[in-house]
Design a protein around this motif. Structure first.
Motif, PDB file in Angstrom:
ATOM      1  N   ILE A   1       0.806  -1.226   0.000  1.00 28.87           N
ATOM      2  CA  ILE A   1       0.000   0.000   0.000  1.00 28.87           C
ATOM      3  C   ILE A   1       0.847   1.287   0.000  1.00 28.87           C
ATOM      4  CG2 ILE A   1      -0.443   0.113   2.490  1.00 28.87           C
ATOM      5  CD1 ILE A   1      -3.340   0.983   1.762  1.00 28.87           C
ATOM      6  N   PRO A   2       2.011   1.325   0.657  1.00 30.22           N
ATOM      7  CA  PRO A   2       2.777   2.580   0.625  1.00 30.22           C
ATOM      8  C   PRO A   2       3.237   2.992  -0.767  1.00 30.22           C
ATOM      9  CG  PRO A   2       3.542   1.196   2.422  1.00 30.22           C
ATOM     10  CD  PRO A   2       2.619   0.354   1.581  1.00 30.22           C
TER      11      PRO A   2
ATOM     12  N   SER B   1       1.434   2.327  -3.580  1.00 24.55           N
ATOM     13  CA  SER B   1       0.279   2.448  -4.468  1.00 24.55           C
ATOM     14  C   SER B   1      -0.075   3.920  -4.691  1.00 24.55           C
ATOM     15  CB  SER B   1      -0.922   1.722  -3.856  1.00 24.55           C
ATOM     16  OG  SER B   1      -2.094   2.020  -4.583  1.00 24.55           O
ATOM     17  N   LYS B   2      -0.351   4.248  -5.932  1.00 23.00           N
ATOM     18  CA  LYS B   2      -0.741   5.621  -6.288  1.00 23.00           C
ATOM     19  C   LYS B   2      -2.254   5.750  -6.461  1.00 23.00           C
ATOM     20  CE  LYS B   2       3.664   6.972  -7.744  1.00 23.00           C
ATOM     21  NZ  LYS B   2       4.342   6.613  -6.524  1.00 23.00           N
TER      22      LYS B   2
ATOM     23  N   ALA C   1      -5.447   6.385  -4.994  1.00 22.42           N
ATOM     24  CA  ALA C   1      -6.004   6.935  -3.756  1.00 22.42           C
ATOM     25  C   ALA C   1      -7.325   6.280  -3.365  1.00 22.42           C
ATOM     26  CB  ALA C   1      -6.188   8.452  -3.897  1.00 22.42           C
TER      27      ALA C   1
ATOM     28  N   ASN D   1      -6.510   2.800  -1.984  1.00 22.40           N
ATOM     29  CA  ASN D   1      -5.843   2.925  -0.687  1.00 22.40           C
ATOM     30  C   ASN D   1      -6.832   3.287   0.415  1.00 22.40           C
ATOM     31  OD1 ASN D   1      -3.524   2.433  -2.130  1.00 22.40           O
ATOM     32  ND2 ASN D   1      -2.783   4.531  -2.045  1.00 22.40           N
ATOM     33  N   LYS D   2      -7.746   4.192   0.110  1.00 20.63           N
ATOM     34  CA  LYS D   2      -8.759   4.597   1.089  1.00 20.63           C
ATOM     35  C   LYS D   2      -9.674   3.422   1.438  1.00 20.63           C
ATOM     36  CE  LYS D   2     -12.300   8.094   1.832  1.00 20.63           C
ATOM     37  NZ  LYS D   2     -12.948   9.288   1.316  1.00 20.63           N
TER      38      LYS D   2
ATOM     39  N   ALA E   1      -7.650   0.866   3.588  1.00 14.17           N
ATOM     40  CA  ALA E   1      -7.442   1.351   4.956  1.00 14.17           C
ATOM     41  C   ALA E   1      -8.736   1.271   5.760  1.00 14.17           C
ATOM     42  CB  ALA E   1      -6.911   2.784   4.921  1.00 14.17           C
TER      43      ALA E   1
ATOM     44  N   LEU F   1      -2.048   3.037   8.638  1.00 17.17           N
ATOM     45  CA  LEU F   1      -3.104   3.116   7.626  1.00 17.17           C
ATOM     46  C   LEU F   1      -3.888   4.418   7.683  1.00 17.17           C
ATOM     47  CD1 LEU F   1      -4.481  -0.520   7.923  1.00 17.17           C
ATOM     48  CD2 LEU F   1      -3.256   0.442   5.966  1.00 17.17           C
TER      49      LEU F   1
ATOM     50  N   CYS G   1      -3.150   7.436   7.338  1.00 12.33           N
ATOM     51  CA  CYS G   1      -2.825   8.450   6.325  1.00 12.33           C
ATOM     52  C   CYS G   1      -3.554   8.205   5.000  1.00 12.33           C
ATOM     53  CB  CYS G   1      -1.321   8.523   6.097  1.00 12.33           C
ATOM     54  SG  CYS G   1      -0.606   7.033   5.387  1.00 12.33           S
ATOM     55  N   TYR G   2      -4.137   7.039   4.821  1.00 16.26           N
ATOM     56  CA  TYR G   2      -4.841   6.710   3.565  1.00 16.26           C
ATOM     57  C   TYR G   2      -6.331   6.991   3.626  1.00 16.26           C
ATOM     58  CZ  TYR G   2      -0.469   4.334   2.741  1.00 16.26           C
ATOM     59  OH  TYR G   2       0.869   4.055   2.595  1.00 16.26           O
ATOM     60  N   ARG G   3      -6.841   7.303   4.815  1.00 16.18           N
ATOM     61  CA  ARG G   3      -8.288   7.504   4.968  1.00 16.18           C
ATOM     62  C   ARG G   3      -8.711   8.845   4.588  1.00 16.18           C
ATOM     63  NH1 ARG G   3     -11.143   4.876   9.865  1.00 16.18           N
ATOM     64  NH2 ARG G   3     -12.850   5.139   8.478  1.00 16.18           N
TER      65      ARG G   3
END
Length: 162
Positions: A128-129, A131-132, A134, A137-138, A141, A158, A160-162
Motif C-alpha cells: 500500500i505505501p 500504491s498511487k 487513492a 488505498n482509502k 485502509a 493506515l 494516512c490513507y483515509r
C-alpha cells in the motif's frame, strides 16, 4: 444491453477501477446487481488481471444468493479458487490481494476457505505505501481498520490513507 456495452467498454478501455469497485460493492448487497456485474465482466474480451479478479470474486459473491448450502459452498469455493489462480499469476497486484482478503474475511472460518488472510494482510501492508491509487488505498485502509484485523501500529500506519 446498452448499459452492458457502456460498462464493458469502460472496463476494457479506461483502466479506471473506481466504477468497477462501486459495482462490486453493489453486487455484494443485491443479487440483481451481482448478476448484472458478472454478466458484464464475463463479456469483456481480453480482460486485465484486476477485471478477471473481480469476475471471480463476483462468482464467489453469487453464492450468498443461493439457498442451497451445498451449492453456496461450491459456488464460493469455485470463485475463490479462480481468484487464487489469478493471484498466483499476478502476485504483485495489491487490488487482487485486497479483494481476496475482503472475501475471505467475510466467510465463516469453519468452511475452510479463509486460508490466505495472514498472507494477504502482509502483502497489502507491504504494497500500500507504493500504491498511487487513492481510491483503492482509502478503501483498503477503511476495510482493514473496520475489520479489526490490524495491530495498533498497523492501524496507525493506515490512517494516512483515509
Amino acid at each position: 444491453l446498452f448499459y452492458l456495452f457502456i460498462f464493458t467498454s469502460t472496463l476494457t478501455f479506461a483502466g479506471d477501477y473506481v466504477l468497477l469497485r462501486k459495482q462490486f460493492d453493489g453486487a455484494c448487497a443485491e443479487e440483481k446487481k451481482a448478476v448484472a456485474l458478472l454478466s458484464a465482466l464475463t463479456a469483456v474480451k481480453n480482460p486485465d488481471p484486476v477485471s478477471t479478479g473481480y469476475c471471480h470474486a463476483t462468482e464467489a459473491v453469487m453464492a450468498r444468493y443461493n439457498s442451497n448450502p451445498m451449492l453456496r459452498y461450491r459456488m464460493c469455493k469455485t470463485g475463490l479458487d479462480k481468484l487464487n489462480e489469478t493471484i498466483t499469476i499476478h502476485p504483485s497486484s495489491l487490488e487482487l490481494h485486497y479483494l481476496r482478503f475482503a472475501l475471505e474475511s467475510n466467510i465463516p472460518s469453519f468452511l475452510g476457505l479463509s486460508g490466505h488472510l495472514d498472507e494477504d494482510k502482509k502483502m497489502i501492508l507491504k504494497m500500500i505505501p507504493t500504491s498511487k491509487d487513492a481510491d483503492l488505498n482509502k478503501r483498503i485502509a477503511a476495510f482493514l481498520m473496520e475489520n479489526k484485523s490490524c495491530t495498533p501500529e498497523e492501524v496507525q500506519s493506515l490512517k494516512c490513507y483515509r
